[in-house]
Write a protein that holds these residues in place. Structure first.
Motif: not given
Length: 153
Positions: A138-150
């Protein structure tokens, strides 16, 4: 990496995400997937379920322990309205208990078994490992979600 290090490092990373702003908490990593907010609520709930399984296995080995329906929990507990601070407190307290139990029982009692209602016989060690792996997923999913922001800014 040993189990205690995994549990502590995933805890430390996860707790940082509870402090995100509303826009980041609403991000998703793919269409139709849970938002960061929902993932954090789910992690708190999953910790309680896995903690219960671990405690039962230590205390009452060989029990049949039931699967939990994560979508039913998200709907029934209304993750969209549930205060994130409540889930943070649940996650943090439960993880502290899991780390304590892992220190005491991972090696010494890791052979103890329970029967999972869907997957069959599992060991205490398996369930501790699942706590860490589930959190990492789930940390990987969160990080993927936030990488979209960048990418979008």
């Amino acid at each position: 990496m040993d189990i205690i290090t995994q549990l502590e490092s995933t805890r430390d990373l996860t707790l940082q995400y509870f402090d995100l702003g509303e826009a980041d908490l609403a991000r998703i990593y793919a269409p139709g997937k849970w938002s960061v907010r929902f993932i954090l609520h789910h992690l708190a709930d999953a910790e309680t379920v896995l903690n219960d399984r671990i405690r039962r296995t230590i205390s009452e080995p060989k029990q049949v322990l039931l699967v939990f329906d994560q979508d039913a929990w998200a709907n029934g507990l209304d993750y969209s309205r549930l205060p994130l601070d409540i889930s943070r407190g649940i996650y943090e307290a439960t993880r502290a208990g899991l780390i304590y139990l892992a220190r005491e029982h991972y090696e010494r009692s890791g052979h103890l078994e329970f029967i999972h209602s869907e997957t069959g016989v599992r060991t205490l060690k398996d369930e501790f490992d699942k706590v860490a792996a589930h959190n990492e997923e789930h940390l990987a999913q969160i990080e993927a979600s936030l990488s979209e922001r960048e990418i979008k800014t």
